[in-house]
Motif scaffolding. Structure first.
Motif, short mmCIF file in Angstrom:
data_model
loop_
_atom_site.label_atom_id
_atom_site.label_comp_id
_atom_site.label_asym_id
_atom_site.label_seq_id
_atom_site.Cartn_x
_atom_site.Cartn_y
_atom_site.Cartn_z
N SER A 163 0.85 -1.19 0.00
CA SER A 163 0.00 0.00 0.00
C SER A 163 0.89 1.24 0.00
O SER A 163 1.97 1.24 0.59
N ILE A 164 0.44 2.29 -0.66
CA ILE A 164 1.18 3.56 -0.65
C ILE A 164 0.48 4.59 0.24
O ILE A 164 0.88 5.75 0.28
N GLU A 165 -0.55 4.16 0.96
CA GLU A 165 -1.35 5.09 1.76
C GLU A 165 -0.54 5.76 2.86
O GLU A 165 -0.86 6.86 3.30
N GLY A 166 0.52 5.11 3.32
CA GLY A 166 1.32 5.70 4.40
C GLY A 166 2.28 6.78 3.94
O GLY A 166 2.90 7.45 4.77
N ALA A 178 2.33 2.43 -8.56
CA ALA A 178 1.82 2.34 -7.19
C ALA A 178 1.93 0.93 -6.61
O ALA A 178 2.32 0.74 -5.46
N GLU A 179 1.59 -0.08 -7.40
CA GLU A 179 1.63 -1.46 -6.89
C GLU A 179 3.06 -1.87 -6.54
O GLU A 179 3.31 -2.43 -5.46
N SER A 194 12.09 8.39 3.75
CA SER A 194 11.85 8.66 5.16
C SER A 194 10.68 7.78 5.56
O SER A 194 10.15 7.02 4.75
N ALA A 195 10.24 7.90 6.79
CA ALA A 195 9.14 7.06 7.27
C ALA A 195 7.83 7.38 6.55
O ALA A 195 6.92 6.55 6.49
N THR A 196 7.76 8.57 5.95
CA THR A 196 6.49 8.98 5.35
C THR A 196 6.60 9.43 3.89
O THR A 196 5.61 9.83 3.29
N THR A 197 7.80 9.37 3.30
CA THR A 197 7.96 9.82 1.92
C THR A 197 8.57 8.73 1.04
O THR A 197 9.53 8.07 1.43
N ALA A 198 8.00 8.59 -0.16
CA ALA A 198 8.51 7.62 -1.12
C ALA A 198 9.49 8.24 -2.10
O ALA A 198 10.34 7.56 -2.65
N SER A 199 9.37 9.55 -2.33
CA SER A 199 10.23 10.27 -3.28
C SER A 199 10.35 9.52 -4.61
O SER A 199 11.45 9.19 -5.05
N PRO A 200 9.22 9.23 -5.24
CA PRO A 200 9.22 8.36 -6.42
C PRO A 200 10.00 8.87 -7.62
O PRO A 200 10.49 8.08 -8.43
#
Length: 220
Positions: A163-166, A178-179, A194-200
């Motif tokens: 999940s990417i909701e976090g 996303a998957e 970071s704990a809250t960023t994906a920086s895609p």
């Protein structure tokens, strides 16, 4: 690795020459190689432990254009990394797509990765081998590789629901990525920056890519 082997050969040659001349002077790495060569071989301290384990398993093959480990990885170089890992897990060579699949690349690893469904082109018959790649693109390619390995071995390498909701920057993650981003994060292969960023959209370095490949290999 090939570069380290060549370095050792050069060092032995220098020492042998000195011995024949009956002179024994201390030789340092800096004496033998230009600063840019030393920089090319440098690995970040935070990556050293996993990098060395990956290297010991043969997961650090020679890459096209001999990139610095701290430099950003290209699409072609990542294909070389991931195909090498998949072949080591399976213990066999992958089949390759026809050599004329792409108009801008005949790289065997690229053709193998394409045939296995791990990579795709960028359209109009092109692969864009020299383009650098980013975190969400790499997450997608790695996730496809885990799916391919699951088909071949029957072993699910990403059993945890993704999940990417976090991630607070989830809106910047492309829908097609996303998957893969969610699955790799949930299965401790590719965490966020970071704990809250994906920086895609951040670029991915060679050493970061090697560590990701190593983590997949450890689950296989």
């Amino acid at each position: 690795m090939m570069k380290r082997f060549l370095s050792a050969v050069l060092l032995m040659a220098v020492l042998s020459t000195q011995a024949m001349a009956f002179t024994f002077e201390q030789v340092t790495v800096e004496d033998l190689f230009a600063p840019e060569v030393i920089e090319q071989e440098r690995v970040s301290d935070w990556a050293r432990e996993e990098f060395d384990m990956a290297d010991s398993l043969g997961l650090v093959p020679p890459l096209t254009d001999q990139p610095a480990f701290t430099g950003n990885i290209t699409r072609e170089q990542f294909a070389e990394l991931i195909v090498n890992m998949v072949e080591k897990v399976l213990g066999k060579s992958l089949g390759a797509a026809p050599i004329d699949t792409f108009t801008d690349s005949s790289n065997t690893a690229v053709l193998k990765a394409y045939e296995a469904g791990i990579i795709t082109g960028v359209g109009e018959g092109k692969f864009a081998p020299k383009n650098t790649t980013n975190r969400e693109q790499i997450a997608t390619m790695i996730y496809r590789a885990t799916q391919y390995l699951a088909e071949q071995t029957g072993e699910n390498l990403t059993p945890n629901a993704g999940s990417i909701e976090g991630f607070t920057d989830k809106a910047s993650i492309s829908s097609w990525a996303a998957e893969g981003v969610g699955k790799l994060a949930a299965n401790d292969i590719m965490k966020g920056t970071s704990a809250t960023t994906a920086s895609p959209k951040n670029a991915c370095t060679v050493e970061q890519s090697i560590l990701l490949i190593y983590r997949v290999h450890q689950k296989a």
